[in-house]
Motif scaffolding. Structure first.
Motif, PDB file in Angstrom:
ATOM      1  N   GLU A  54       7.036   0.568 -11.349  1.00 16.60           N
ATOM      2  CA  GLU A  54       6.084   0.780 -10.330  1.00 16.60           C
ATOM      3  C   GLU A  54       6.716   0.004  -8.915  1.00 16.60           C
ATOM      4  O   GLU A  54       7.013  -1.203  -9.217  1.00 16.60           O
ATOM      5  CB  GLU A  54       4.757   0.480 -10.738  1.00 16.60           C
ATOM      6  N   HIS A  66      -0.365   4.331   4.995  1.00 16.53           N
ATOM      7  CA  HIS A  66      -0.545   4.861   3.832  1.00 16.53           C
ATOM      8  C   HIS A  66      -1.946   4.582   3.143  1.00 16.53           C
ATOM      9  O   HIS A  66      -2.467   5.100   1.966  1.00 16.53           O
ATOM     10  CB  HIS A  66       0.317   4.300   2.645  1.00 16.53           C
ATOM     11  N   ALA A 124      -2.525  -1.862  -7.073  1.00 15.27           N
ATOM     12  CA  ALA A 124      -0.927  -2.172  -7.501  1.00 15.27           C
ATOM     13  C   ALA A 124      -0.570  -3.035  -6.543  1.00 15.27           C
ATOM     14  O   ALA A 124       0.237  -3.893  -6.882  1.00 15.27           O
ATOM     15  CB  ALA A 124      -0.535  -0.853  -7.047  1.00 15.27           C
ATOM     16  N   TYR A 125      -0.873  -3.069  -5.202  1.00 17.00           N
ATOM     17  CA  TYR A 125      -0.455  -4.128  -4.287  1.00 17.00           C
ATOM     18  C   TYR A 125      -0.769  -5.554  -4.765  1.00 17.00           C
ATOM     19  O   TYR A 125      -0.330  -6.559  -4.743  1.00 17.00           O
ATOM     20  CB  TYR A 125      -0.582  -3.730  -2.881  1.00 17.00           C
ATOM     21  N   PRO A 150       2.565   4.670  -1.166  1.00 14.98           N
ATOM     22  CA  PRO A 150       1.853   5.935  -2.235  1.00 14.98           C
ATOM     23  C   PRO A 150       2.889   5.436  -3.563  1.00 14.98           C
ATOM     24  O   PRO A 150       3.755   4.821  -3.629  1.00 14.98           O
ATOM     25  CB  PRO A 150       2.641   7.142  -1.493  1.00 14.98           C
ATOM     26  N   HIS A 151       2.291   5.887  -4.536  1.00 16.86           N
ATOM     27  CA  HIS A 151       2.914   5.994  -6.032  1.00 16.86           C
ATOM     28  C   HIS A 151       4.411   6.332  -6.032  1.00 16.86           C
ATOM     29  O   HIS A 151       4.958   7.367  -5.520  1.00 16.86           O
ATOM     30  CB  HIS A 151       2.169   6.874  -7.153  1.00 16.86           C
ATOM     31  N   TYR A 190       0.796  -1.107   0.176  1.00 20.63           N
ATOM     32  CA  TYR A 190       0.051   0.178  -0.065  1.00 20.63           C
ATOM     33  C   TYR A 190       0.886   1.330  -0.138  1.00 20.63           C
ATOM     34  O   TYR A 190       0.491   2.257   0.534  1.00 20.63           O
ATOM     35  CB  TYR A 190      -0.855   0.063   1.194  1.00 20.63           C
ATOM     36  N   HIS A 192       5.382  -1.439  -6.343  1.00 24.47           N
ATOM     37  CA  HIS A 192       4.936  -2.747  -5.747  1.00 24.47           C
ATOM     38  C   HIS A 192       5.326  -3.826  -6.712  1.00 24.47           C
ATOM     39  O   HIS A 192       6.088  -4.852  -6.444  1.00 24.47           O
ATOM     40  CB  HIS A 192       3.383  -2.750  -5.495  1.00 24.47           C
ATOM     41  N   TYR A 197      -3.537   6.120 -10.519  1.00 25.63           N
ATOM     42  CA  TYR A 197      -2.829   4.975  -9.397  1.00 25.63           C
ATOM     43  C   TYR A 197      -3.799   4.703  -8.455  1.00 25.63           C
ATOM     44  O   TYR A 197      -4.417   5.414  -7.837  1.00 25.63           O
ATOM     45  CB  TYR A 197      -1.665   5.807  -9.256  1.00 25.63           C
ATOM     46  N   ASP A 198      -3.902   3.464  -8.215  1.00 21.00           N
ATOM     47  CA  ASP A 198      -4.756   2.793  -7.169  1.00 21.00           C
ATOM     48  C   ASP A 198      -3.722   1.760  -6.348  1.00 21.00           C
ATOM     49  O   ASP A 198      -3.162   0.723  -6.684  1.00 21.00           O
ATOM     50  CB  ASP A 198      -5.703   2.040  -7.718  1.00 21.00           C
ATOM     51  N   ARG A 199      -3.334   2.405  -5.157  1.00 16.79           N
ATOM     52  CA  ARG A 199      -2.270   1.615  -4.491  1.00 16.79           C
ATOM     53  C   ARG A 199      -2.620   0.161  -4.095  1.00 16.79           C
ATOM     54  O   ARG A 199      -1.846  -0.778  -3.822  1.00 16.79           O
ATOM     55  CB  ARG A 199      -1.624   2.407  -3.082  1.00 16.79           C
ATOM     56  N   THR A 200      -3.933   0.094  -3.658  1.00 17.02           N
ATOM     57  CA  THR A 200      -4.474  -1.197  -3.329  1.00 17.02           C
ATOM     58  C   THR A 200      -4.508  -2.169  -4.393  1.00 17.02           C
ATOM     59  O   THR A 200      -3.872  -3.313  -4.331  1.00 17.02           O
ATOM     60  CB  THR A 200      -5.926  -0.995  -2.757  1.00 17.02           C
TER      61      THR A 200
END
Length: 313
Positions: free
Chosen positions: A121, A226, A181-182, A112-113, A110, A123, A176-179
């Motif tokens: 990226e 985050h 991306a993880y 940040p970008h 999680y 993650h 961007y979606d950190r959730t």
């Protein structure tokens, strides 16, 4: 012959690991530390592959304080840098004639970008590409035996984020979606494991995946800093009910790494409610993770991005 395995598989079931070497990424804290501790207590020579050597040394001292006979070494490894990955692999190749267990545990969650040192990226570059390259550079050191294993830590979160977009792994053409991306990086860990198992010879080594469920680690708590306010609130509400200790969370990894009954390409998680806690068992991952075409495409992309080609076995 492998023995029947009880429903409550514990660290007491780990076979003797004397004469064996285990390399564990991110082993200075949380699941990685508990994995290293249990393997060292079982007689393994343990390499803590960590980003911060000082923290690694403190973890090594804590392990040896409880297991004075343990052989524990610290290796600097920053999975967000392919130069660091290659350097760490070279150092290992110069000091380890063989590796019996390679446990790909480290990761970011999680965040940040951001991007890795190589522009990926954060993650995807750290959780997947770093481990993909590290494994490829060391694979030929693992003996052709079912007792030799590459265990990669995924997450129940691999189901989050919807379908993975292999044409936009850098999130350049969408918000961007950190959730997500993880979640996609943890899905990549599974796609990698299943494809690797298909490429390995029938006699081993084995490629196996695991997830710890809801483990109450420093990393998971830091990751929540985050997350959105809604996610933080939900995390605080479920933490006492669904999260388990790092030692319990590590059991899935330890079983995947050491249980003689484990088969290549299996995925281990907790047996409790929604796989959030409990003793380890073989579980199913998402339908997307079993897509052989997706696995093969990700493999080809990963080789191109990292410049690492796996040795033929």
């Amino acid at each position: 012959m492998p023995r029947p395995t009880p429903a409550r598989w514990t660290a007491g079931r780990i076979p003797g690991q004397h004469g064996r070497t285990a390399v564990i990424t991110g082993a200075n804290t949380g699941i990685g530390f508990q994995t290293a501790l249990a393997l060292a207590r079982s007689g393994a020579s343990v390499v803590l592959a960590v980003r911060d050597p000082d923290k690694g040394k403190r973890a090594a001292a804590e392990i040896t304080s409880g297991a004075p006979a343990a052989e524990v070494r610290v290796l600097r490894l920053d999975l967000s840098s392919l130069a660091s990955v290659r350097g760490a692999a070279d150092e290992l190749r110069g000091s380890c004639p063989r590796i019996d267990l390679l446990i790909n545990n480290a990761g970011v969650m999680y965040a940040p970008h951001g991007t890795t040192a190589d522009g990926f990226e954060l993650h995807f570059g750290t959780n997947h590409l770093g481990h993909f390259a590290f494994t490829g550079l060391l694979l030929d050191l693992l003996p052709a035996s079912a007792g030799s294993r590459v265990v990669t830590l995924s997450s129940a979160g691999h189901r989050m984020g919807g379908p993975i977009d292999l044409t936009d792994l850098g999130w350049r053409s969408r918000p961007y979606d950190r959730t997500a991306a993880y979640g996609h990086s943890k899905l990549a860990n599974l796609l990698f494991t299943y494809e690797l198992q298909r490429r390995l010879p029938p006699g081993g080594p084995l490629a196996v995946a695991a997830h710890p469920g809801g483990a109450d680690t420093t990393g998971s708590r830091d990751a929540m800093m985050h997350a959105s306010a809604l996610t933080r609130t939900a995390f605080a509400a479920v933490r006492p009910l669904l999260l388990q200790s790092p030692a319990m969370g590590a059991l899935t990894v330890l079983r995947a790494a050491t249980d003689p009954n484990v088969q290549g390409g299996e995925f281990y998680g907790p047996r409790g409610f929604q796989q959030s806690r409990g003793y380890p068992k073989a579980v199913r991952s998402s339908r997307q993770s079993y897509d052989a075409s997706l696995q093969s495409r990700l493999w080809a992309i990963s080789e191109e991005l990292t410049g690492v080609s796996f040795p033929s076995r």
